[in-house]
Design a protein around this motif. Structure first.
Motif, PDB file in Angstrom:
ATOM      1  N   ASP A  10     -14.806   9.473  -8.540  1.00  0.00           N
ATOM      2  CA  ASP A  10     -14.132   8.497  -7.101  1.00  0.00           C
ATOM      3  C   ASP A  10     -12.927   8.266  -7.714  1.00  0.00           C
ATOM      4  OD1 ASP A  10     -16.063   7.350  -9.107  1.00  0.00           O
ATOM      5  OD2 ASP A  10     -15.928   5.538  -7.517  1.00  0.00           O
ATOM      6  N   GLU A  11     -12.568   8.000  -9.053  1.00  0.00           N
ATOM      7  CA  GLU A  11     -11.387   7.330  -9.465  1.00  0.00           C
ATOM      8  C   GLU A  11     -10.208   8.548  -9.450  1.00  0.00           C
ATOM      9  OE1 GLU A  11     -10.586   4.485 -11.235  1.00  0.00           O
ATOM     10  OE2 GLU A  11     -12.536   3.452 -11.180  1.00  0.00           O
ATOM     11  N   ASP A  13      -7.028   8.495  -9.536  1.00  0.00           N
ATOM     12  CA  ASP A  13      -5.936   8.384 -10.682  1.00  0.00           C
ATOM     13  C   ASP A  13      -6.607   9.297 -11.709  1.00  0.00           C
ATOM     14  OD1 ASP A  13      -4.085   7.067  -9.156  1.00  0.00           O
ATOM     15  OD2 ASP A  13      -4.039   5.346 -10.436  1.00  0.00           O
ATOM     16  N   PHE A  14      -7.849   9.102 -12.259  1.00  0.00           N
ATOM     17  CA  PHE A  14      -8.258   9.781 -13.055  1.00  0.00           C
ATOM     18  C   PHE A  14      -8.624  11.184 -12.816  1.00  0.00           C
ATOM     19  CE2 PHE A  14     -11.969  11.474 -15.557  1.00  0.00           C
ATOM     20  CZ  PHE A  14     -11.672  10.966 -16.686  1.00  0.00           C
ATOM     21  N   ILE A  17      -5.182  13.172 -12.858  1.00  0.00           N
ATOM     22  CA  ILE A  17      -4.534  13.504 -14.016  1.00  0.00           C
ATOM     23  C   ILE A  17      -5.454  14.354 -14.951  1.00  0.00           C
ATOM     24  CG2 ILE A  17      -5.574  11.517 -15.458  1.00  0.00           C
ATOM     25  CD1 ILE A  17      -1.940  11.963 -16.207  1.00  0.00           C
ATOM     26  N   MET A  18      -6.778  14.379 -14.795  1.00  0.00           N
ATOM     27  CA  MET A  18      -7.353  15.205 -15.393  1.00  0.00           C
ATOM     28  C   MET A  18      -7.147  16.884 -14.698  1.00  0.00           C
ATOM     29  SD  MET A  18      -9.635  14.182 -17.831  1.00  0.00           S
ATOM     30  CE  MET A  18     -10.961  15.072 -18.072  1.00  0.00           C
ATOM     31  N   LEU A  55     -21.438   7.671 -12.766  1.00  0.00           N
ATOM     32  CA  LEU A  55     -21.720   6.380 -11.722  1.00  0.00           C
ATOM     33  C   LEU A  55     -20.640   6.515 -10.341  1.00  0.00           C
ATOM     34  CD1 LEU A  55     -22.574   3.289 -13.921  1.00  0.00           C
ATOM     35  CD2 LEU A  55     -23.861   4.536 -12.243  1.00  0.00           C
ATOM     36  N   MET A  56     -21.109   6.956  -9.385  1.00  0.00           N
ATOM     37  CA  MET A  56     -20.453   7.150  -8.416  1.00  0.00           C
ATOM     38  C   MET A  56     -20.952   6.505  -7.074  1.00  0.00           C
ATOM     39  SD  MET A  56     -18.282  10.854  -8.613  1.00  0.00           S
ATOM     40  CE  MET A  56     -19.867  11.825  -8.718  1.00  0.00           C
ATOM     41  N   PRO A  57     -20.053   6.022  -6.165  1.00  0.00           N
ATOM     42  CA  PRO A  57     -20.789   5.454  -4.883  1.00  0.00           C
ATOM     43  C   PRO A  57     -21.775   6.240  -4.227  1.00  0.00           C
ATOM     44  CG  PRO A  57     -18.341   4.889  -4.969  1.00  0.00           C
ATOM     45  CD  PRO A  57     -18.627   6.185  -6.193  1.00  0.00           C
ATOM     46  N   GLU A  58     -22.741   5.627  -3.808  1.00  0.00           N
ATOM     47  CA  GLU A  58     -23.748   6.393  -2.692  1.00  0.00           C
ATOM     48  C   GLU A  58     -24.878   7.318  -3.391  1.00  0.00           C
ATOM     49  OE1 GLU A  58     -21.740   8.082   0.813  1.00  0.00           O
ATOM     50  OE2 GLU A  58     -20.519   6.341   0.960  1.00  0.00           O
ATOM     51  N   THR A  81     -18.975   9.350 -18.541  1.00  0.00           N
ATOM     52  CA  THR A  81     -19.379   8.055 -17.889  1.00  0.00           C
ATOM     53  C   THR A  81     -18.696   6.831 -18.993  1.00  0.00           C
ATOM     54  OG1 THR A  81     -21.151   6.393 -17.487  1.00  0.00           O
ATOM     55  CG2 THR A  81     -21.429   7.845 -19.325  1.00  0.00           C
ATOM     56  N   ALA A  82     -18.408   5.707 -18.210  1.00  0.00           N
ATOM     57  CA  ALA A  82     -17.609   4.821 -18.978  1.00  0.00           C
ATOM     58  C   ALA A  82     -18.432   4.259 -19.893  1.00  0.00           C
ATOM     59  CB  ALA A  82     -17.129   3.815 -18.000  1.00  0.00           C
ATOM     60  N   ASN A  83     -19.707   4.035 -19.776  1.00  0.00           N
ATOM     61  CA  ASN A  83     -20.702   3.493 -20.827  1.00  0.00           C
ATOM     62  C   ASN A  83     -21.803   4.239 -20.532  1.00  0.00           C
ATOM     63  OD1 ASN A  83     -19.466   0.876 -21.792  1.00  0.00           O
ATOM     64  ND2 ASN A  83     -19.337   0.504 -19.705  1.00  0.00           N
ATOM     65  N   LYS A 103     -16.387   7.858 -21.563  1.00  0.00           N
ATOM     66  CA  LYS A 103     -15.045   7.748 -21.325  1.00  0.00           C
ATOM     67  C   LYS A 103     -14.220   6.701 -22.089  1.00  0.00           C
ATOM     68  CE  LYS A 103     -14.749   8.719 -16.312  1.00  0.00           C
ATOM     69  NZ  LYS A 103     -14.589   7.882 -15.032  1.00  0.00           N
ATOM     70  N   PRO A 104     -12.993   6.933 -22.376  1.00  0.00           N
ATOM     71  CA  PRO A 104     -12.210   7.984 -22.572  1.00  0.00           C
ATOM     72  C   PRO A 104     -12.687   9.205 -23.401  1.00  0.00           C
ATOM     73  CG  PRO A 104     -10.988   6.051 -23.392  1.00  0.00           C
ATOM     74  CD  PRO A 104     -12.492   5.982 -23.402  1.00  0.00           C
TER      75      PRO A 104
ATOM     76  N   ALA B  32      -9.479   4.796 -19.714  1.00  0.00           N
ATOM     77  CA  ALA B  32      -9.519   6.541 -19.474  1.00  0.00           C
ATOM     78  C   ALA B  32      -8.538   6.891 -18.809  1.00  0.00           C
ATOM     79  CB  ALA B  32     -11.092   6.689 -18.593  1.00  0.00           C
ATOM     80  N   ILE B  33      -8.032   6.318 -17.663  1.00  0.00           N
ATOM     81  CA  ILE B  33      -6.756   6.546 -17.173  1.00  0.00           C
ATOM     82  C   ILE B  33      -5.706   6.599 -18.166  1.00  0.00           C
ATOM     83  CG2 ILE B  33      -5.190   6.213 -15.160  1.00  0.00           C
ATOM     84  CD1 ILE B  33      -8.065   5.226 -13.700  1.00  0.00           C
ATOM     85  N   ILE B 112     -19.971  -1.159  -3.606  1.00  0.00           N
ATOM     86  CA  ILE B 112     -19.244   0.082  -3.365  1.00  0.00           C
ATOM     87  C   ILE B 112     -20.281   0.972  -3.756  1.00  0.00           C
ATOM     88  CG2 ILE B 112     -17.615   1.684  -4.173  1.00  0.00           C
ATOM     89  CD1 ILE B 112     -15.565  -0.875  -4.301  1.00  0.00           C
ATOM     90  N   MET B 113     -20.855   1.029  -4.889  1.00  0.00           N
ATOM     91  CA  MET B 113     -21.918   1.836  -5.410  1.00  0.00           C
ATOM     92  C   MET B 113     -22.850   2.219  -4.503  1.00  0.00           C
ATOM     93  SD  MET B 113     -20.986   3.314  -8.422  1.00  0.00           S
ATOM     94  CE  MET B 113     -19.585   3.247  -8.847  1.00  0.00           C
TER      95      MET B 113
END
Lengths: 123, 220
Positions: A10-11, A13-14, A17-18, A55-58, A81-83, A103-104, B32-33, B112-113
């Motif tokens: 959901d990011e 920008d990420f 670029i990926m 981890l994404m919304p909804e 995942t970030a963590n 991530k990263p 990460a970005i 948001i989540m």
């Protein structure tokens, strides 16, 4: 033939670029901004691997993983995942995740995992 | 305000942990970005070495992404710093507009989540009250968490602040009404302790459509 990969995050920008970097490495890259979007895509297209944010919304990552595997049992899913906590990593692997990376992430390692997924699929 | 009861303090620590974990998650997304953009720079440099010139437009776009993400990380860290300083004073004069904006920023990822949209309606003039800012944030979090768990299909909440002569009321309102009535388990024992620490009370109003947190305007 190039590896066909779906990146789900959901990011924006990420995701962009990926897609650009993996495309630059010769992969055929599609993107999705939600788990629901990804579910729809895997039902109509065949991918060598799905790289998905955990981890994404909804829809939480476990539910998304379960639904994707139900839709495509052979699909190789790499979670980013970030963590990540060890118990989550184990639970995700039990649900069929090929790999859980923090991530990263190192793109070389990710590329290697995608190649492994392709090799498994070809066999 | 007297001694902080043990349950409220323990819950406060848990709240601090959850917010800190969320902040670290957000910052790792920013990193990460940055990481992928740095990687792309390496890719472009390699291609330039192979004779493919770098497109200045692509570099300009990357610079824009860096600036945007730096702004995002700066906001996250400013809020983290403000959050950390809410524990400095047991009781202090608090600008409720500022604390609610901080609360909304700190909890945005959680809403948001859950797929929620949260609107705020605050009075035009600043509202100051003497209170314990950290415990107030914790109490607002309990209200938000309950309002989201009790919400129906329509994932929309309003946070409304209104003044009366001797109190400030903060409403967590769902336009279509909360699907669940406030259960006996809400607030929990620790939540009750928090309410006592702040001299506040919590009720359900408008036939269960909203939960209302009432905070005293004067020192308690």
């Amino acid at each position: 033939m190039s590896a066909k990969v779906l990146i789900v995050d959901d990011e924006k920008d990420f995701l962009d670029i990926m897609a650009e970097r993996m495309g630059g490495r010769g992969m055929d890259v599609s993107t999705a901004t939600s788990a629901q979007d990804a579910l729809e895509k895997v039902q109509t297209e065949s991918y060598d691997a799905v790289i998905m944010d955990f981890l994404m919304p909804e829809m939480d990552g476990f539910k998304a993983l379960k639904l994707l595997k139900e839709a495509r049992p052979d699909l190789a899913i790499i979670l980013l995942t970030a963590n990540v906590r060890e118990e989550e990593r184990i639970a995700a692997k039990k649900l069929g995740a090929m790999e859980v990376l923090e991530k990263p992430a190192d793109l070389n390692m990710l590329t290697q995992k995608i190649e492994e997924a392709r090799t498994r699929k070809v066999r | 305000m007297g001694e902080k009861p043990a349950k409220a303090s323990e819950m406060g620590l848990q709240f601090f942990g959850r917010i800190s974990a969320s902040i670290s998650h957000e910052l790792k997304n920013v990193l990460a970005i940055f990481n992928e953009n740095a990687g792309l720079l390496e890719d472009l440099t390699y291609m330039a070495d192979q004779g493919k010139p770098i497109d200045p437009k692509r570099l300009e776009k990357m610079a824009g992404t860096f600036k945007k993400q730096i702004g995002r990380a700066d906001d996250i860290l400013k809020n983290m710093n403000r959050f950390a300083h809410t524990i400095d004073e047991p009781v202090t004069d608090v600008n409720l507009h500022e604390i609610i904006e901080l609360f909304l920023a700190l909890t945005a990822r959680f809403t948001i989540m859950q797929g929620y949209k949260l609107d705020r309606q605050l009075p035009a003039d600043p509202v100051m009250i003497p209170t314990a800012p950290f415990f107030l944030l914790n109490l607002l979090w309990l209200c938000l968490e309950f309002a989201m768990s009790a919400g129906g299909e329509e994932k929309s909440l309003q946070l409304v602040m209104a003044e009366t002569e001797d109190s400030v009321r903060i409403y967590f309102r769902q336009p279509s009404g909360l699907a669940q009535q406030q259960p006996e388990t809400f607030p929990s024992a620790a939540g009750e302790e928090l309410l006592a620490v702040l001299g506040a009370d919590l009720t359900t109003e408008a036939d269960g459509q909203e939960i209302v947190l009432r905070l005293p305007k004067s020192a308690y």
